[in-house]
Design a protein around this motif. Structure first.
Motif, PDB file in Angstrom:
ATOM      1  N   MET A 128      24.797  45.428 138.928  1.00 49.55           N
ATOM      2  CA  MET A 128      26.134  44.914 138.678  1.00 49.55           C
ATOM      3  C   MET A 128      27.130  45.661 139.554  1.00 49.55           C
ATOM      4  O   MET A 128      27.502  46.805 139.291  1.00 49.55           O
ATOM      5  N   GLN A 129      27.561  44.993 140.613  1.00 50.30           N
ATOM      6  CA  GLN A 129      28.394  45.649 141.622  1.00 50.30           C
ATOM      7  C   GLN A 129      29.745  46.086 141.070  1.00 50.30           C
ATOM      8  O   GLN A 129      30.288  47.115 141.491  1.00 50.30           O
ATOM      9  N   GLU A 130      30.305  45.314 140.150  1.00 45.57           N
ATOM     10  CA  GLU A 130      31.607  45.660 139.603  1.00 45.57           C
ATOM     11  C   GLU A 130      31.579  47.027 138.919  1.00 45.57           C
ATOM     12  O   GLU A 130      32.545  47.793 138.996  1.00 45.57           O
ATOM     13  N   LEU A 131      30.469  47.334 138.232  1.00 43.38           N
ATOM     14  CA  LEU A 131      30.333  48.639 137.585  1.00 43.38           C
ATOM     15  C   LEU A 131      30.245  49.760 138.620  1.00 43.38           C
ATOM     16  O   LEU A 131      30.796  50.842 138.435  1.00 43.38           O
ATOM     17  N   ARG A 132      29.534  49.492 139.716  1.00 46.24           N
ATOM     18  CA  ARG A 132      29.366  50.514 140.756  1.00 46.24           C
ATOM     19  C   ARG A 132      30.714  50.877 141.380  1.00 46.24           C
ATOM     20  O   ARG A 132      31.027  52.053 141.578  1.00 46.24           O
ATOM     21  N   THR A 133      31.522  49.870 141.716  1.00 47.38           N
ATOM     22  CA  THR A 133      32.815  50.167 142.331  1.00 47.38           C
ATOM     23  C   THR A 133      33.758  50.834 141.334  1.00 47.38           C
ATOM     24  O   THR A 133      34.537  51.716 141.702  1.00 47.38           O
ATOM     25  N   PRO A 145      26.366  44.373 129.778  1.00 49.72           N
ATOM     26  CA  PRO A 145      27.046  44.877 130.990  1.00 49.72           C
ATOM     27  C   PRO A 145      28.494  44.430 131.084  1.00 49.72           C
ATOM     28  O   PRO A 145      29.369  45.218 131.463  1.00 49.72           O
ATOM     29  N   GLU A 146      28.770  43.152 130.735  1.00 51.87           N
ATOM     30  CA  GLU A 146      30.148  42.671 130.842  1.00 51.87           C
ATOM     31  C   GLU A 146      31.049  43.355 129.820  1.00 51.87           C
ATOM     32  O   GLU A 146      32.243  43.588 130.091  1.00 51.87           O
ATOM     33  N   GLU A 147      30.502  43.709 128.635  1.00 53.24           N
ATOM     34  CA  GLU A 147      31.282  44.435 127.633  1.00 53.24           C
ATOM     35  C   GLU A 147      31.562  45.866 128.114  1.00 53.24           C
ATOM     36  O   GLU A 147      32.678  46.389 127.944  1.00 53.24           O
ATOM     37  N   ALA A 148      30.547  46.482 128.712  1.00 56.90           N
ATOM     38  CA  ALA A 148      30.736  47.837 129.244  1.00 56.90           C
ATOM     39  C   ALA A 148      31.757  47.842 130.370  1.00 56.90           C
ATOM     40  O   ALA A 148      32.577  48.765 130.478  1.00 56.90           O
ATOM     41  N   LEU A 149      31.740  46.805 131.207  1.00 56.90           N
ATOM     42  CA  LEU A 149      32.718  46.716 132.294  1.00 56.90           C
ATOM     43  C   LEU A 149      34.132  46.608 131.740  1.00 56.90           C
ATOM     44  O   LEU A 149      35.052  47.264 132.240  1.00 56.90           O
ATOM     45  N   ASP A 150      34.310  45.803 130.707  1.00 60.62           N
ATOM     46  CA  ASP A 150      35.631  45.681 130.086  1.00 60.62           C
ATOM     47  C   ASP A 150      36.102  47.023 129.533  1.00 60.62           C
ATOM     48  O   ASP A 150      37.262  47.417 129.704  1.00 60.62           O
ATOM     49  N   GLU A 151      35.187  47.733 128.866  1.00 57.36           N
ATOM     50  CA  GLU A 151      35.554  49.026 128.274  1.00 57.36           C
ATOM     51  C   GLU A 151      35.901  50.050 129.351  1.00 57.36           C
ATOM     52  O   GLU A 151      36.897  50.779 129.240  1.00 57.36           O
ATOM     53  N   GLU A 174      34.048  56.970 133.751  1.00 60.09           N
ATOM     54  CA  GLU A 174      32.830  57.396 134.450  1.00 60.09           C
ATOM     55  C   GLU A 174      31.621  57.332 133.526  1.00 60.09           C
ATOM     56  O   GLU A 174      30.560  56.799 133.891  1.00 60.09           O
ATOM     57  N   ASP A 175      31.770  57.868 132.317  1.00 63.67           N
ATOM     58  CA  ASP A 175      30.650  57.917 131.377  1.00 63.67           C
ATOM     59  C   ASP A 175      30.163  56.511 131.009  1.00 63.67           C
ATOM     60  O   ASP A 175      28.955  56.239 131.028  1.00 63.67           O
ATOM     61  N   VAL A 176      31.099  55.623 130.688  1.00 69.10           N
ATOM     62  CA  VAL A 176      30.721  54.256 130.306  1.00 69.10           C
ATOM     63  C   VAL A 176      30.041  53.547 131.472  1.00 69.10           C
ATOM     64  O   VAL A 176      29.033  52.851 131.302  1.00 69.10           O
ATOM     65  N   SER A 177      30.578  53.723 132.674  1.00 67.70           N
ATOM     66  CA  SER A 177      30.012  53.066 133.856  1.00 67.70           C
ATOM     67  C   SER A 177      28.604  53.560 134.141  1.00 67.70           C
ATOM     68  O   SER A 177      27.700  52.765 134.442  1.00 67.70           O
ATOM     69  N   ARG A 178      28.397  54.874 134.056  1.00 69.34           N
ATOM     70  CA  ARG A 178      27.060  55.423 134.336  1.00 69.34           C
ATOM     71  C   ARG A 178      26.028  54.894 133.347  1.00 69.34           C
ATOM     72  O   ARG A 178      24.910  54.504 133.732  1.00 69.34           O
ATOM     73  N   LYS A 179      26.381  54.870 132.067  1.00 76.48           N
ATOM     74  CA  LYS A 179      25.434  54.378 131.063  1.00 76.48           C
ATOM     75  C   LYS A 179      25.122  52.903 131.278  1.00 76.48           C
ATOM     76  O   LYS A 179      23.978  52.467 131.154  1.00 76.48           O
ATOM     77  N   ALA A 211      39.496  51.922 130.125  1.00 74.27           N
ATOM     78  CA  ALA A 211      39.597  53.383 130.217  1.00 74.27           C
ATOM     79  C   ALA A 211      40.234  53.804 131.545  1.00 74.27           C
ATOM     80  O   ALA A 211      41.069  54.714 131.584  1.00 74.27           O
ATOM     81  N   LEU A 212      39.874  53.136 132.625  1.00 69.23           N
ATOM     82  CA  LEU A 212      40.465  53.461 133.922  1.00 69.23           C
ATOM     83  C   LEU A 212      41.962  53.161 133.928  1.00 69.23           C
ATOM     84  O   LEU A 212      42.768  53.963 134.420  1.00 69.23           O
ATOM     85  N   ALA A 213      42.351  52.024 133.352  1.00 68.64           N
ATOM     86  CA  ALA A 213      43.772  51.661 133.297  1.00 68.64           C
ATOM     87  C   ALA A 213      44.564  52.644 132.445  1.00 68.64           C
ATOM     88  O   ALA A 213      45.741  52.910 132.719  1.00 68.64           O
ATOM     89  N   ALA A 214      43.909  53.195 131.404  1.00 71.69           N
ATOM     90  CA  ALA A 214      44.568  54.166 130.525  1.00 71.69           C
ATOM     91  C   ALA A 214      44.491  55.588 131.075  1.00 71.69           C
ATOM     92  O   ALA A 214      44.880  56.537 130.382  1.00 71.69           O
TER      93      ALA A 214
END
Length: 652
Positions: free
Chosen positions: A454-459, A421-427, A441-446, A431-434
């Motif tokens: 994991m609240q950080e992924l939801r926001t 989860p923490e690796e997906a959040l970083d990715e 969206e795709d990475v967060s949903r998966k 992507a959001l910054a870029a």
């Protein structure tokens, strides 16, 4: 055979106010880390710092209240009969006292607290009282110690035998947040663990920090539900796995280790949970009560004594597992393979890379969504198989789904494999910054399918949807994050910012301004607070809301600008609270700006004696033009305003 009293007079220089030592017209505080009192052992000593019953009397300036731990009597005297370290604060507060079941719990709010802040204080008083009752059932009768929740401007997070220092933002948030709930719950647990009985000996951290965190998580589960507790355990795993490959054995680690607090608190909580699951909740609680209620004046709580008592109850195999967790660095890594059909059953390969045998659950999902759980024992550094007696097609498998064992890597606990989860959040964050919003969206949903708590992924998902103008979906995700039983401060901030942006795109500027105000009040970190303040200014301008400063604020900044351009440090120091912002004053005077102009954009009252000013700054330093925004905190002192803090300074 005579008794002699010795009085020691000494001076302790405080050149600049900090969280551990401060002398200010707004109030003073001295915490143990300031080393303001003589003590043979520091927190870095092998046996830990010294604690003892304390009698403390403080002569405070007129009009100021003194706060410490223990029973309070007249003239700033505190008698702490539990084991503690001396500390004290002075200042001006208004008190809210608990009554009935919450008797003995009080909150100290800064003067001028709003109705919302008082309501939050009452909720936190009820939370602390509920924690006290919960631990009394687990650990025995509560020690005679009042619980004080104290608002401070610095040093938040410190606690000692029921006195807890909290940031003012805690009481301005929309609800109790996860960080504060855990802090209060741990603080109350330490009234027993370390207060009623001192924690001594090597490995004291895993008892002093890890055991209260384990007990606090149990309490959060009872108080807020299983989801809140599992979200906290997920955060513990993520925090620990970052240092798992370089931490020392729990029984040997001291605060000199850079990984100490991430290790003893988070891995420690996991180890105590593993022990409780093996022995049973009542048996484990019985051992704790026995150690806390031991006989003799010199009784103490130590890791050696606690593990010996647990081992006697759990037997030899349990002792081997407990010894490995405490005496060795983490080396366990559990792996599971993709289930495959084999005759009339399904089989998944298992692997244990650790040096001790593990007894674990393996959970599998069928294509119809049915969950099948079996138990297996995997030898050390060996393979095994999980056999599922079913003809239904299995789509995935997970080893140790309850995550009882501390591991080096949790990403390979499930098949098919997906990033941690923490690796997906970083990715997703990259992507959001870029501005790759669809990818974010795709990475967060998966990732949320793997870690839905994991609240950080939801926001982040909500923000990615917002940037794609999927307003209804974004609003749904952000409200889901905000409606969690215990949201993080950062969740409150980012979700409120997102909902504010949704309102802006719907031309609902007044509604947007309210959301941005909630984001500012949440104080969820530098980045969201900076963005929320800027967005609030725009939304208020669009909704024709005026927050013009009064004349005293304008006068102060005219004097402030003149002092900076004048280049005399004495003139600038006269506008700053003594002991504050020493480096800022030196830097400004040293650079000698040719131009400095401050324009007040908005002011906000922060209690009876403070206000925050959003400002824009235009400057010319060494021939280079600079501009940007800042947030300056002003305090009323001596009949006028003085600069107290600069939490945000974006002048470039």
């Amino acid at each position: 055979g005579q008794t002699m009293s010795a009085a020691i007079e000494y001076k302790l220089p405080v050149t600049e106010n900090t969280g551990v030592a401060a002398v200010s017209v707004e109030g003073s505080q001295f915490l143990p880390l300031a080393s303001w009192y003589p003590t043979p052992n520091s927190p870095f000593s092998p046996r830990g710092t010294d604690t003892a019953p304390v009698l403390l009397k403080v002569n405070a300036p007129g009009g100021e209240t003194v706060i410490s731990s223990g029973q309070m009597s007249a003239n700033g005297t505190f008698e702490q009969k539990l084991f503690a370290q001396p500390f004290f604060l002075t200042g001006k507060w208004e008190t809210i006292e608990g009554a009935g079941d919450t008797r003995g719990v009080s909150a100290y709010l800064l003067n001028g607290a709003t109705l919302g802040e008082k309501k939050r204080a009452e909720e936190l008083i009820a939370l602390a009282a509920a924690a006290r009752a919960f631990y009394a059932g687990q650990l025995g009768t509560a020690p005679d110690a009042p619980i004080r929740l104290v608002v401070v401007r610095r040093g938040a997070g410190f606690d000692m035998n029921g006195t807890v220092l909290l940031d003012a933002a805690v009481f301005r948030r929309q609800k109790i947040d996860a960080v504060t709930a855990l802090l209060v719950a741990e603080s109350v647990a330490r009234i027993w663990i370390g207060g009623q009985v001192p924690v001594r000996g090597e490995g004291a951290g895993v008892v002093r920090e890890g055991l209260p965190r384990f007990l606090a998580t149990q309490f959060l589960e009872k108080q807020f539900g299983r989801e809140a507790a599992e979200a906290e355990r997920l955060r513990q795993r993520i925090a620990y796995v970052a240092v798992a490959r370089r931490d020392a054995p729990l029984a040997q680690t001291t605060p000199l280790e850079p990984t100490y607090f991430l290790s003893v608190a988070n891995k420690g909580a996991m180890v105590w949970r593993l022990a409780e699951r093996a022995l049973g909740r009542e048996a484990f609680a019985g051992v704790l009560r026995g150690e806390l209620q031991g006989t003799g004046e010199n009784r103490e709580l130590s890791l050696a004594g606690l593990r010996a008592a647990l081992a006697r109850l759990g037997g030899e195999s349990f002792k081997r597992v407990l010894d490995a967790q405490l005496d060795q660095p983490t080396e366990t890594d559990l792996l599971v393979g993709q289930p495959r059909q084999q005759g009339a059953e399904w089989v998944a390969a298992l692997r244990n890379n650790g040096s001790f045998e593990v007894a674990v659950s393996i959970a599998a999902l069928t294509d119809a969504g049915e969950r099948i759980v079996i138990e297996r024992v995997i030898p050390p550094r060996d393979f095994a198989e999980a056999q599922f007696k079913t003809t239904a097609r299995l789509t995935s498998a997970e080893i140790d789904p309850d995550k009882l064992y501390p591991q080096l890597d949790y990403a390979n606990d499930a098949a098919p494999h997906s990033p941690a989860p923490e690796e997906a959040l970083d990715e997703a964050t990259r992507a959001l910054a870029a501005q790759e919003f669809a990818r974010a969206e795709d990475v967060s949903r998966k990732a949320l399918r793997r870690a839905p708590l994991m609240q950080e992924l939801r926001t982040l998902l909500g923000r990615a949807l917002l940037e794609q103008n999927k307003l209804d979906e974004a609003e749904r995700e952000l409200r889901l994050a905000l409606d969690k039983p215990l949201p993080l401060p950062s969740t409150m901030a980012w979700a409120s910012i997102g909902l504010g942006e949704v309102a802006v795109r719907r031309n609902q500027f007044a509604e947007a301004a309210k959301f941005f105000q909630e984001a500012v009040a949440s104080d969820g970190g530098y980045a969201p607070t900076l963005q929320a303040r800027a967005s609030r200014l725009k939304a208020e301008a669009s909704s024709k809301v005026s927050s013009a400063p009064d004349e005293t604020v304008r006068t102060f900044f005219n004097q402030f600008d003149a002092a900076i351009k004048g280049g005399r440090k004495a003139d600038l120091d006269a506008l700053i609270l003594p002991g504050e912002l020493l480096n800022f004053a030196k830097g400004i005077v040293g650079s000698q700006p040719e131009l400095w102009q401050t324009r007040v954009l908005r002011t906000e009252v922060l209690g009876a004696d403070r206000l925050a000013a959003d400002v824009s700054v235009s400057a010319r330093v060494l021939g280079r033009e600079q501009s940007g925004t800042a947030v300056l905190i002003l305090a009323r002192s001596g009949g006028g305003l003085k600069l107290a803090e600069i939490p945000i300074f974006e002048v470039r």
